[in-house]
Design an enzyme around this catalytic site. Sequence first.
Site: not given
Length: 523
Positions: A96, A175, A199
């Site tokens: 990420k 997210s 997330s």
Amino acid sequence: MPDFENPPEPAREIPGTSIDPASSSVAELRQALAAGTVTSSALTRYYLDRTENLNPALRAVLAVSPEAQAEAEASDERYRSGEPRGPLDGIPVLVKDNVQVAGMPATAGSPALLPARPPDAFIISRLREAGAVIIGKSNLSEWANFRSTRSSSGWSTLGGQTANPHALDRSPSGSSSGSAAGVAAALAPLAVGTETDGSIVSPSSACGTVGIKPTAGLVSRTGIVPLSPVQDTAGPMAPTVADAAALLGVLAGEDPEDPAVDDAERIFAGSSYTDFLDPGALEGARIGVWRDVSAGSGPGTLAVIDAAVDRFRKLGARIVDPVELPDVDKITRPEFDALYCEFKHGINAYLRYLSAFCPPGQEVPRSLAGLIAFNRRNADIVLSRFGQEIFEGAEATSGDLEDPSYRASRAAATSRAVKALETPVIEHNLDAIVSLTVNPAWLTDYVLGDHSVFGSSRPAAVSGWPAISVPFSNVAGLPVGVTFVGPRWSEPRLIGLAYAFEQATQGRRIPGLLPSIGAARLP
């Protein structure tokens, strides 16, 4: 919306082999690497080619690592010399883009952070020690979905809109959107996500992958763009529980620079989390069912929790149905009051640190106020989809973690979350609490933002308890996951329970890359 006009069909197998990486486990890939059936170079090339073909539609990968192929070749040399480095040697991992990887920016999706080239985060150093190939950075909800009250999950200024691989017009949730979508679409066998509240588990459910949100303090946060020093954690996202457990064993580790990682004797280092993969773990296990969280869903979604409970019973679990989480609805307000202050405190410190890694003549904003100003100067691009109301609300706080009002909010949030979970666990002597993870993926909407009906992440996120989301069923072709929550440091038990459920139900489905639900598969 994603543009996907007749892309070439990606190869299912690596040329010259019978290996289909999209359906092979990490253990199987490791065996093939060790046997010389495949090389890491060929494996990495497969995923890079697949990303080139599919990412224009998915936008799951924000940047490909320029060092990926060289890292794969180094792994091949280690195998040839009979000295593989660790449990993930030669395995590509997507990271990420709020996690620092040396030689690449860690942008959190924002152009404001592009100039900096910080060193590896602690967890990246652990991945390298295990031999993993860092194949690229995954897209995310910009600033980990903590910029606007009307955000669209999976959208960032730099990466655009991540699409759900089961239906491209649907949200991947956030997210860690790109990490979930990338694993689901087999752009990488493993991915690292981060979570403050939902997330990891929410996009895992929406995209049909496994996500583990570890106990707060099990995985280091050093070198990760911060949101909350209390709730932030990185964690694994993978096609299966076994793969996620293998990655968790590498990520977990004591970091002297992270004060939250303070209970080293509880951390199972190396690959030992895979020791807890027990297909019979649900026999006799005491499972509480949290139904209220999804009570407002439609009949199709409600039928999923009924089907899950039925499977638990058939697998020998002792079911307490339902369980109540007292005052769970009173966690949200103090949590967000605390997060606003924590974000200002953390991002101000992080931006000062990051400024040391900018080349001469280039710089990043030095404070949250500077980020707000940067966004206003570049509003035509950065604020084109939604605003920065959360940034502005956070800037209005003191940003002082000694502020009595902040301390009261954090104490209230944490104590209520712990009480909500501890009460049924103690009263019924539960091994885990289960629920649906989040409602099926909603249509991406840049006007009204996300259309989330429910999400079950908050109690575990705020209390610091671990949670695992496992694919189980679908509603109208959209995945729905089941979440397992247990007390702090109960990852071994939860992994066993989640694995037993996964093996018995086989709920994961390969996404069809449909433009919309009901449409034929794209060529």
